[in-house]
Structures are given as C-alpha cells and as structure tokens.
Design a protein around this motif. Structure first.
Motif, PDB file in Angstrom:
ATOM      1  N   CYS A 118      18.290 -21.127 -28.307  1.00 27.14           N
ATOM      2  CA  CYS A 118      19.364 -21.001 -29.297  1.00 27.14           C
ATOM      3  C   CYS A 118      18.916 -20.301 -30.570  1.00 27.14           C
ATOM      4  O   CYS A 118      19.735 -20.039 -31.445  1.00 27.14           O
ATOM      5  N   ARG A 119      17.608 -20.045 -30.727  1.00 27.01           N
ATOM      6  CA  ARG A 119      17.025 -19.274 -31.822  1.00 27.01           C
ATOM      7  C   ARG A 119      17.101 -19.998 -33.163  1.00 27.01           C
ATOM      8  O   ARG A 119      17.004 -19.400 -34.217  1.00 27.01           O
ATOM      9  N   ALA A 151      22.368 -28.523 -27.063  1.00 26.70           N
ATOM     10  CA  ALA A 151      23.223 -29.596 -26.540  1.00 26.70           C
ATOM     11  C   ALA A 151      24.696 -29.332 -26.808  1.00 26.70           C
ATOM     12  O   ALA A 151      25.564 -29.987 -26.211  1.00 26.70           O
ATOM     13  N   TRP A 152      24.993 -28.371 -27.688  1.00 24.66           N
ATOM     14  CA  TRP A 152      26.374 -28.069 -28.045  1.00 24.66           C
ATOM     15  C   TRP A 152      26.890 -26.809 -27.357  1.00 24.66           C
ATOM     16  O   TRP A 152      27.994 -26.354 -27.661  1.00 24.66           O
ATOM     17  N   ASP A 182      31.038 -21.436 -35.445  1.00 28.33           N
ATOM     18  CA  ASP A 182      30.949 -22.304 -36.620  1.00 28.33           C
ATOM     19  C   ASP A 182      29.795 -23.303 -36.490  1.00 28.33           C
ATOM     20  O   ASP A 182      29.082 -23.578 -37.467  1.00 28.33           O
ATOM     21  N   VAL A 183      29.616 -23.838 -35.286  1.00 28.17           N
ATOM     22  CA  VAL A 183      28.518 -24.788 -35.059  1.00 28.17           C
ATOM     23  C   VAL A 183      27.167 -24.084 -35.212  1.00 28.17           C
ATOM     24  O   VAL A 183      26.244 -24.611 -35.844  1.00 28.17           O
ATOM     25  N   PHE A 184      27.056 -22.891 -34.640  1.00 30.86           N
ATOM     26  CA  PHE A 184      25.820 -22.121 -34.775  1.00 30.86           C
ATOM     27  C   PHE A 184      25.522 -21.847 -36.253  1.00 30.86           C
ATOM     28  O   PHE A 184      24.387 -22.022 -36.711  1.00 30.86           O
ATOM     29  N   GLN A 205      35.559 -30.165 -31.621  1.00 29.05           N
ATOM     30  CA  GLN A 205      36.277 -29.309 -30.691  1.00 29.05           C
ATOM     31  C   GLN A 205      35.436 -28.968 -29.471  1.00 29.05           C
ATOM     32  O   GLN A 205      35.931 -28.866 -28.360  1.00 29.05           O
ATOM     33  N   LEU A 206      34.130 -28.832 -29.658  1.00 27.29           N
ATOM     34  CA  LEU A 206      33.243 -28.461 -28.553  1.00 27.29           C
ATOM     35  C   LEU A 206      32.969 -29.616 -27.600  1.00 27.29           C
ATOM     36  O   LEU A 206      32.605 -29.390 -26.442  1.00 27.29           O
ATOM     37  N   LYS A 207      33.132 -30.836 -28.063  1.00 20.50           N
ATOM     38  CA  LYS A 207      32.749 -31.992 -27.240  1.00 20.50           C
ATOM     39  C   LYS A 207      33.457 -32.011 -25.891  1.00 20.50           C
ATOM     40  O   LYS A 207      32.885 -32.440 -24.887  1.00 20.50           O
ATOM     41  N   ALA A 208      34.695 -31.535 -25.853  1.00 17.45           N
ATOM     42  CA  ALA A 208      35.443 -31.524 -24.602  1.00 17.45           C
ATOM     43  C   ALA A 208      34.941 -30.475 -23.614  1.00 17.45           C
ATOM     44  O   ALA A 208      35.328 -30.508 -22.442  1.00 17.45           O
ATOM     45  N   PHE A 209      34.071 -29.552 -24.073  1.00 16.35           N
ATOM     46  CA  PHE A 209      33.649 -28.437 -23.224  1.00 16.35           C
ATOM     47  C   PHE A 209      32.145 -28.470 -22.941  1.00 16.35           C
ATOM     48  O   PHE A 209      31.575 -27.483 -22.484  1.00 16.35           O
ATOM     49  N   LEU A 210      31.481 -29.569 -23.236  1.00 14.90           N
ATOM     50  CA  LEU A 210      30.044 -29.657 -23.017  1.00 14.90           C
ATOM     51  C   LEU A 210      29.747 -30.000 -21.555  1.00 14.90           C
ATOM     52  O   LEU A 210      30.524 -30.690 -20.904  1.00 14.90           O
TER      53      LEU A 210
END
Length: 236
Positions: free
Chosen positions: A33-34, A43-44, A207-209, A231-236
């Motif tokens: 992820c750099r 993890a996200w 935005d998370v990055f 918002q990302l939690k549903a797509f992990l």
C-alpha cells in the motif's frame, strides 16, 4: 501484490540505474500500500465489480511514487492495465489491448484542447462494448505532452469530463482546483459508465488512502469509523 501497476513498478525499478527515493521515505513502507507499516491500509482494500476497464499510461517515475493514485485504481478495478509511456516506443501489448473488439476505448482529456469533432461527454451503452478508459497518469504538463505525441490514440473519442466538484486530493496539489488526481478521474468515468457503486468505492478508498498517508506523515490518529472507512467496510 500482483496487479498491473505493481508489475509496472517492478519493471521500472529493474531499469533504474540508481535507487528511487521518494520524499519523506526514511521510514519503511508496506510494499503493498506504500504507507509506513504503522498506518498500513491493506486491510481496507475493497473488492467491487465493475463493467468498465482502465488503461493507465504512466509517465516515467509515476509507478514509483508512493502518492500515485493509479495504484488505487488497480487495487479496486480488476480490469486495470498499466503501461509505461514512451515517445519513441509503444508497447505491443498496449496496441493489442486497444484493438481488442470487446472494448470501446475513450481517451480522457480536457475537451478545450481537442478538435470538437473528437470530443464526447457521455459513454455509449448501446453498442455491446465495454468502456476502456485511457488515463494519462502524469503531471498536467507531462500529460499534455503525452497526448500530443501519442498518434496511436488519435482514432479514439476524447471523453471530456465536466465535474462540478473541487478536487479533494491532498497529497500532491495542482495549481488549479479543476485538475484532478488520476483516481478522481477514474471515479468520474465509472459514474458516467453506470458503474456507480465502483465509483463510490474508489472515491472512499482514495479518502482512506489520503487519511492514512497524511496520518503517517503528521503522526495523526486514524478514525476507522469515519465516513470513508465506514463505506468501505461493506466491500472488504
């Protein structure tokens, strides 16, 4: 990590005559992820389906920069292709991709710099082909050079984006607010192609990055329950 941008990064590193050292790179970074390990966002990384594909033409050291957001596109969009740009040589695999009949390529570039007959503002949905968005991953000056000196792109329509919002990208700033980072451009394209869910997920991932990268830079805590993370939690 084995997606197209990471492979291009490895190829670019193999050609380097001296180590590439990004600014602020004293602390060890996660290779996937750099971001420095204590702020790792692996993890996200989300998983979402998209009908659209992305073709990144990357200028010289872009794949090496930890702030490059083309990497985020490849994380999210399965059908992402990445090629280094050269004025003198064109990768045969790039030309084969552009000739593949399953795709309808669009070169994404501001319409004000292009002949009007080439410019489109909508994505076709009635020809059975999947959209392939060609993104020039570079600074604005470099992207203009790439556009002018890539004759193999001249046969494709130019998709000119007309977004209302101001760029939210906080890691490398343009002097103009209407210049967007590569991931923002990709999200706009996905929205136009009715890949709305993928567009929203890519926006949230950007935005998370940005939060993790800047958190690492300034030693700020990360809020895993903010809007983007949630918002990302549903797509992990």
């Amino acid at each position: 990590m084995t997606h197209a941008v990471s492979r291009l990064r490895d190829e670019r590193l193999a050609r380097s005559t001296k180590p590439f050292v990004a600014r602020g790179s004293r602390a060890p970074r996660c290779p996937d992820c750099r971001v420095i390990f204590s702020y790792c966002l692996c993890a996200w990384r989300p998983s979402v389906e998209a009908n659209s594909a992305m073709c990144l033409l990357m200028y010289d050291t872009e794949p090496l920069k930890p702030t490059n957001t083309g990497w985020l596109i490849a994380d999210v969009i399965k059908d992402t292709y990445a090629f280094g740009w050269s004025r003198l040589e064109v990768d045969p695999e790039l030309l084969a991709l552009l000739d593949d009949p399953q795709w309808q390529p669009y070169i994404v570039f501001p319409g004000e710099f292009v002949a009007k007959e080439r410019v489109v503002t909508q994505v076709r949905r009635d020809d059975g082909k999947r959209p392939l968005f060609i993104l020039l991953d570079a600074t604005w000056t470099e992207a203009r050079k790439m556009f002018r000196k890539s004759p193999y792109l001249e046969r494709f329509p130019v998709l000119s984006l007309e977004p209302e919002q101001i760029s939210r990208y906080r890691l490398r700033r343009s002097r103009r607010d209407d210049h967007f980072c590569t991931a923002e451009v990709a999200a706009f394209c996905l929205e136009l192609a009715d890949d709305s869910q993928a567009s929203s997920v890519l926006d949230a991932y950007l935005d998370v990055f940005s939060a993790h990268y800047l958190g690492a830079k300034f030693q700020n805590p990360i809020d895993p329950d903010d809007t983007a993370h949630t918002q990302l939690k549903a797509f992990l």
